[in-house]
Design an enzyme around this catalytic site. Structure first.
Site, PDB file in Angstrom:
ATOM      1  N   GLU A 164       0.818  -1.219   0.000  1.00 16.58           N
ATOM      2  CA  GLU A 164       0.000   0.000   0.000  1.00 16.58           C
ATOM      3  C   GLU A 164       0.850   1.265   0.000  1.00 16.58           C
ATOM      4  O   GLU A 164       0.490   2.266  -0.635  1.00 16.58           O
ATOM      5  CB  GLU A 164      -0.945  -0.010   1.210  1.00 16.58           C
ATOM      6  CG  GLU A 164      -2.097  -1.005   1.101  1.00 16.58           C
ATOM      7  CD  GLU A 164      -1.690  -2.437   1.392  1.00 16.58           C
ATOM      8  OE1 GLU A 164      -2.476  -3.358   1.107  1.00 16.58           O
ATOM      9  OE2 GLU A 164      -0.556  -2.637   1.901  1.00 16.58           O
ATOM     10  N   HIS A 234     -11.536  -6.356   7.999  1.00 19.31           N
ATOM     11  CA  HIS A 234     -12.317  -6.043   6.803  1.00 19.31           C
ATOM     12  C   HIS A 234     -13.600  -5.305   7.170  1.00 19.31           C
ATOM     13  O   HIS A 234     -14.623  -5.435   6.499  1.00 19.31           O
ATOM     14  CB  HIS A 234     -12.656  -7.325   6.026  1.00 19.31           C
ATOM     15  CG  HIS A 234     -11.460  -8.081   5.559  1.00 19.31           C
ATOM     16  ND1 HIS A 234     -10.781  -8.958   6.372  1.00 19.31           N
ATOM     17  CD2 HIS A 234     -10.802  -8.067   4.374  1.00 19.31           C
ATOM     18  CE1 HIS A 234      -9.761  -9.474   5.699  1.00 19.31           C
ATOM     19  NE2 HIS A 234      -9.751  -8.947   4.480  1.00 19.31           N
TER      20      HIS A 234
END
Length: 430
Positions: A164, A234
């Site tokens: 990322e 998540h």
């Protein structure tokens, strides 16, 4: 010994107590680490085989075998028997917005299709636009970029390594060089490795160069919020982390029409933008969405429903929870609620919110993120400063708890309509 990943591992009948302890440590690591289901299943198979073989060979492992069996019973998912998990029903009912008439012809889209449509419009109209991230070339895990690589080529829609920080760093460089850079972080929960690039580089690039250079053409997309079964990694809502950072904009839509218009506004904006997409709405939210490109102004809240007694403020998925709460309050309590979708978290529309609170005298703010340091606290502080003499009751916040986001306890964690309804009753009776 190298194991074939396609075949079950073999276990020697000469299974020592030391090896039992070692494998017990390994299985603990598997059980409590964010690994794949397949890896965890393989680890449990190994331990079950070890306990079984040790028993057959009459190995005197005593407590170690019992410990291994106990490990298998640590959670329902670790049972030796196959069980079918039941997913919880959504904690809200989605009600689509009226069909927009000001943007031309429309077609039926869910939320992820509206994202695809916005990206398609951008790639078609801007030859410098590029889309990149983990797995975006084949459409992404939520299918938001499906078909775009085939249509526009591998030089404009391409995969990146699983990094990322590198994704955002590349996006900053591309934007500085003049490209319209659209980066995807696969889940908002994994945006933290890129935090330094976003906060110390993207947000400050224009300021530290005296406006000689900027990366305003950078937009970062990420699936956001709870989904019913996402657990710790998540389900997170990290908007408040970035709301403390001048130089970027943070936007969260509530449905397909807003999603496309706000995303196109972020892409066109001359500041780096973070665009969080409520993933529980990717397929649950369906509306008639304009097929052509259009924009919805950033930093402008929308009054979805006018009222006179209580102001309700939220964004993203929580708007649909509060819409139900407003109807419940009207039917059961005779209370008229004004519902506001903030839409842009940074910089947020203080004028619309304060104007509403000055009229109603009461304010309830709700979001999924933990309550301490959540963005509701910033709204509450601002309203208290600007509307103190108009308030008829203390400002109420109904948010997530100050714990990691749970799995099986998600229904107790989320700020559902019953918690919000109880808060309205307290506001009215204060």
């Amino acid at each position: 010994m190298r194991l074939n990943p396609l075949t079950p591992p073999t276990v020697s009948t000469n299974y020592s107590p030391f090896r039992v302890k070692r494998d017990a440590v390994i299985i603990i690591f598997f059980l409590f680490s964010p690994l794949t289901t397949a890896m965890a299943a393989a680890a449990r198979f190994l331990l079950r085989g070890a306990v079984s073989k040790a028993s057959i060979a009459n190995v005197n492992v005593g407590a170690q075998s019992s410990f291994g069996i106990t490990l298998l019973r640590l959670s329902p998912n670790c049972s030796s028997k196959t069980k079918t998990q039941r997913r919880n029903a959504a904690h809200f009912t989605y009600h689509p917005d009226p069909v927009p008439t000001e943007y031309g012809p429309t077609t039926k889209m869910n939320l992820f299709q509206s994202v695809t449509s916005a990206l398609d419009n951008t790639l078609a109209s801007d030859p410098t636009a590029v889309i990149f991230g983990e797995d975006v070339a084949f459409g992404g895990v939520f299918r938001c970029t499906v078909g775009l690589r085939d249509k526009y080529g591998k030089d404009r829609v391409f995969n990146t390594p699983l990094c990322e920080q590198g994704i955002v760093g590349f996006g900053i460089g591309a934007a500085v060089a003049g490209a319209t850079a659209i980066a995807e972080i696969q889940f908002a929960d994994y945006i933290y490795p890129a935090f330094d690039q976003i906060v110390n580089e993207a947000a400050k690039y224009r300021y530290r160069s005296g406006n000689l250079f900027d990366c305003g053409n950078l937009t970062i997309r990420a699936p956001w919020g709870c989904v019913g079964h996402g657990s710790l990694y998540h389900s997170q809502s990290p908007e408040a982390f970035f709301a403390h950072c001048p130089g970027i904009k943070v936007v969260i839509p509530r449905g397909p029409v807003q999603c496309k218009g706000l995303l196109l506004s972020c892409i066109a904006d001359q500041n780096p933008c973070i665009f969080f997409e409520p993933k529980i709405l990717y397929r649950a939210a369906v509306e008639q969405v304009p097929t052509e490109a259009y924009t919805i102004p950033l930093s402008q809240a929308e009054v979805i429903q006018e009222g006179s007694d209580v102001t309700l403020v939220a964004w993203g998925t929580q708007i649909h929870v509060l819409r139900e709460v407003a109807n419940m309050a009207q039917e059961k309590l005779g209370v008229s609620c004004e519902l506001i979708d903030l839409q842009t978290i940074l910089p947020w529309d203080t004028e619309t919110v304060c104007k509403s609170v000055a009229k109603t005298g009461r304010l309830l703010i709700s979001h999924e993120a933990p309550i301490t340091g959540g963005f509701a606290a910033e709204i509450s502080s601002t309203v208290q400063e600007q509307c103190f003499l108009n308030l008829e009751a203390p400002i109420a916040r109904v948010c997530g708890y100050d714990t990691p986001f749970p799995h099986i306890f998600e229904p107790f964690y989320i700020p559902d309509k019953w918690k919000c309804f109880d808060a309205i009753k307290k506001l009215i009776s204060y």
